[in-house]
Design a protein around this motif. Sequence first.
Motif, PDB file in Angstrom:
ATOM      1  N   ALA A 371      27.289   1.611 -36.849  1.00 40.89           N
ATOM      2  CA  ALA A 371      28.077   1.518 -35.609  1.00 40.89           C
ATOM      3  C   ALA A 371      27.284   0.844 -34.503  1.00 40.89           C
ATOM      4  O   ALA A 371      27.818   0.040 -33.735  1.00 40.89           O
ATOM      5  CB  ALA A 371      28.518   2.907 -35.169  1.00 40.89           C
ATOM      6  N   SER A 372      25.983   1.163 -34.429  1.00 36.41           N
ATOM      7  CA  SER A 372      25.151   0.542 -33.399  1.00 36.41           C
ATOM      8  C   SER A 372      24.998  -0.956 -33.661  1.00 36.41           C
ATOM      9  O   SER A 372      24.915  -1.759 -32.737  1.00 36.41           O
ATOM     10  CB  SER A 372      23.777   1.215 -33.355  1.00 36.41           C
ATOM     11  OG  SER A 372      23.053   0.969 -34.538  1.00 36.41           O
ATOM     12  N   ARG A 373      24.982  -1.330 -34.963  1.00 39.63           N
ATOM     13  CA  ARG A 373      24.915  -2.761 -35.279  1.00 39.63           C
ATOM     14  C   ARG A 373      26.191  -3.474 -34.857  1.00 39.63           C
ATOM     15  O   ARG A 373      26.160  -4.567 -34.311  1.00 39.63           O
ATOM     16  CB  ARG A 373      24.705  -2.949 -36.794  1.00 39.63           C
ATOM     17  CG  ARG A 373      23.295  -2.658 -37.267  1.00 39.63           C
ATOM     18  CD  ARG A 373      23.173  -3.023 -38.728  1.00 39.63           C
ATOM     19  NE  ARG A 373      21.869  -2.666 -39.260  1.00 39.63           N
ATOM     20  CZ  ARG A 373      21.533  -2.807 -40.547  1.00 39.63           C
ATOM     21  NH1 ARG A 373      22.414  -3.277 -41.406  1.00 39.63           N
ATOM     22  NH2 ARG A 373      20.332  -2.460 -40.967  1.00 39.63           N
ATOM     23  N   ASP A 375      28.232  -2.494 -32.514  1.00 39.15           N
ATOM     24  CA  ASP A 375      28.195  -2.533 -31.058  1.00 39.15           C
ATOM     25  C   ASP A 375      27.282  -3.653 -30.579  1.00 39.15           C
ATOM     26  O   ASP A 375      27.572  -4.339 -29.612  1.00 39.15           O
ATOM     27  CB  ASP A 375      27.710  -1.182 -30.530  1.00 39.15           C
ATOM     28  CG  ASP A 375      27.743  -1.114 -29.014  1.00 39.15           C
ATOM     29  OD1 ASP A 375      28.779  -1.488 -28.441  1.00 39.15           O
ATOM     30  OD2 ASP A 375      26.747  -0.698 -28.410  1.00 39.15           O
ATOM     31  N   GLY A 378      29.031  -6.970 -30.826  1.00 36.64           N
ATOM     32  CA  GLY A 378      29.972  -7.149 -29.720  1.00 36.64           C
ATOM     33  C   GLY A 378      29.260  -7.534 -28.430  1.00 36.64           C
ATOM     34  O   GLY A 378      29.739  -8.390 -27.679  1.00 36.64           O
ATOM     35  N   ARG A 379      28.110  -6.898 -28.177  1.00 30.85           N
ATOM     36  CA  ARG A 379      27.343  -7.234 -26.976  1.00 30.85           C
ATOM     37  C   ARG A 379      26.816  -8.667 -27.036  1.00 30.85           C
ATOM     38  O   ARG A 379      26.810  -9.381 -26.033  1.00 30.85           O
ATOM     39  CB  ARG A 379      26.181  -6.256 -26.821  1.00 30.85           C
ATOM     40  CG  ARG A 379      26.593  -4.846 -26.456  1.00 30.85           C
ATOM     41  CD  ARG A 379      25.384  -3.951 -26.295  1.00 30.85           C
ATOM     42  NE  ARG A 379      25.751  -2.623 -25.829  1.00 30.85           N
ATOM     43  CZ  ARG A 379      24.878  -1.718 -25.402  1.00 30.85           C
ATOM     44  NH1 ARG A 379      23.582  -2.001 -25.392  1.00 30.85           N
ATOM     45  NH2 ARG A 379      25.274  -0.543 -24.981  1.00 30.85           N
ATOM     46  N   PRO A 523      29.928  -5.557 -21.657  1.00 24.45           N
ATOM     47  CA  PRO A 523      28.972  -5.330 -22.752  1.00 24.45           C
ATOM     48  C   PRO A 523      27.755  -6.248 -22.658  1.00 24.45           C
ATOM     49  O   PRO A 523      26.646  -5.864 -23.035  1.00 24.45           O
ATOM     50  CB  PRO A 523      29.794  -5.628 -24.010  1.00 24.45           C
ATOM     51  CG  PRO A 523      31.219  -5.463 -23.596  1.00 24.45           C
ATOM     52  CD  PRO A 523      31.276  -5.882 -22.156  1.00 24.45           C
ATOM     53  N   HIS A 526      25.395  -4.741 -20.175  1.00 19.73           N
ATOM     54  CA  HIS A 526      24.735  -3.565 -20.761  1.00 19.73           C
ATOM     55  C   HIS A 526      23.580  -3.978 -21.661  1.00 19.73           C
ATOM     56  O   HIS A 526      22.527  -3.337 -21.664  1.00 19.73           O
ATOM     57  CB  HIS A 526      25.752  -2.740 -21.554  1.00 19.73           C
ATOM     58  CG  HIS A 526      26.839  -2.159 -20.709  1.00 19.73           C
ATOM     59  ND1 HIS A 526      28.010  -1.655 -21.230  1.00 19.73           N
ATOM     60  CD2 HIS A 526      26.936  -2.000 -19.358  1.00 19.73           C
ATOM     61  CE1 HIS A 526      28.777  -1.215 -20.245  1.00 19.73           C
ATOM     62  NE2 HIS A 526      28.148  -1.423 -19.098  1.00 19.73           N
TER      63      HIS A 526
END
Length: 610
Positions: A371-373, A375, A378-379, A523, A526
């Motif tokens: 999930a972090s990958r 995310d 997307g960033r 994103p 962030h």
Amino acid sequence: MSETPSNPGFDAKTFLSTLTTRPGVYRMLGQDDKLLYVGKAKNLKKRVSSYFSRSLNRRIQLMVSQIEGIEVVVTHTEAEALILENNLIKSLKPKYNILLRDDKSYPYIHLSTDQKFPRLSFRRGARTGKGRYFGPYPSAGSTRETLQILQKLFSVRQCEESFFRNRSRPCLQYQIKRCDAPCVDLVDEETYAKDVRHAVLFLEGKANRVIDELVARMESASQTQAFEMAALYRDQIKRLRRIQERQYVSGEGGDLDIVAVSLIGSSACVQVFFIRSGRNLGNKSFYPGIPSRANEASVLSAFVSQYYLDKPVPSEIILNKEPTDRVLLQEVLSNQSGHKVRISSRVRGERARWLRMAEGNAALALKARLASRIDMEGRLEALQQALDLPELPARMECFDISHTRGELTVASCVVFNEQGPLKSDYRRFNIEGITPGDDYAAMQQALERRYTRIKKGEVPLPDILFIDGGRGQIGVVEESLRELGISGLTLVGVAKGADRKAGMEQLFLLGSSTPIILPADSPALHLVQQIRDEAHRFAITAHRQRRERKRRTSVLEEIPGIGPKRRQRLLRQFGGLQELARAGIEDISRVEGVSQKLAEQIYQTFHGED
């Protein structure tokens, strides 16, 4: 049966006709002798032939099509082949093998046995010193937590030997009742030995025996009306029971590891739970690099062989899938460890419950990582759009500067890729030979040292270079890069906006007169904040470490009125610089030759900045 396509440059038929049937290790080589795969075999001819004589999955077919040569090493036994295969995989990291990336040694608790008053301490690395070792623990944090528990339960010293030998009065640990001050003979050897014995029993998972002995002492103290001593034993029993409730694995005993793997696509997570002397010491996650279409059994087989062959092995390893070579692994690990090792996957009762928990942890950890990958992707896409980049950035670097009033300046460089922080590529630079407080000169020096290596091809060139600063810093960086002959990267200055609030950052691009201001929920913003904050954290940490090193070596030398003798007397009275730094003015002034005024000066040296 269809033939597997092979490289026309490699004559597999001729090679196989000369191959031995003895056990050994084979290495498959591609173009320019690049290593593709390392494998072991009980029968080399039979195993290697299988790659060319039957239909295999697409991954194996792709690998075989690249083979331009095969090298073999014949061994006496399959067990020897397994050990050699493990060593070659770890040292050569072949493309198509399952790779375990874990180079850290595990921490232990060490009990010295060659001293009048033994010491408990944290120990990592080779277990060569005299004494007993307890562990391994999954992390330094869990080891230190156990040491803190031991300090609350048993009065066994944990101080350094140099500190212990040079005491003239008890330290703070004695005052808070966590040590009986053997350094100044406030406890006899026999009483101290009882505490050591209880600490050992606790580490061996025999806390019930310790409780039984303490109960007997409490009752004896009550009968002789030594009520204060009885209360101490009562409190110790309470603490032991609470810790026992939290740390014991119900119904289990001895040493065992619980290993579970979770697979999603071409990603894997292996969770290891460490049970020692019936106590759960915690768990650790591993993310091995695996080829596509690997299954749980092959991942576990590779993990167990790579992970345990150079580490202490428990008497039992429980896996959530049957490994492909369980019998062989048991034989090799038993021979390596000097005791019988059992590997099992079909378990019941408490073991099954813990195995299910390990499986659940592995699945959750892998999903969170994936999930972090996602995310991160997307960033990166949002950042590409915000900066109008031709393609998705694959590597980003950020620099920051940290110092205290211009002294001990340190520059940090952090690196991010498509998966997030790439900590193995982080670098810090101690800045020397500049005007104190000149951040521009510090940045120039750091960039020159970093990008000279990039120019030599030792480090990849980033797609984006972030600088913590505005137009001024961007100009300095651009000039430095031009002098180094570096081009082809996007230069971005990250300046704090109005009131220096997060979410109001301004992004300055080289050649653009107006800054980019992204929405607070962007994103892309962030990601920029994460990279900038990581560079800031890394720079501050490095600066504090450098400052602490200087304090340890020279802080007393810089105070007027303290010569070598007075400095030695201060360190001897307090047992070291750390304890002196904790002392108050009145305590310092009690030292012979130290006046009230000098004591205040010493105190201000340690605490004035704060």
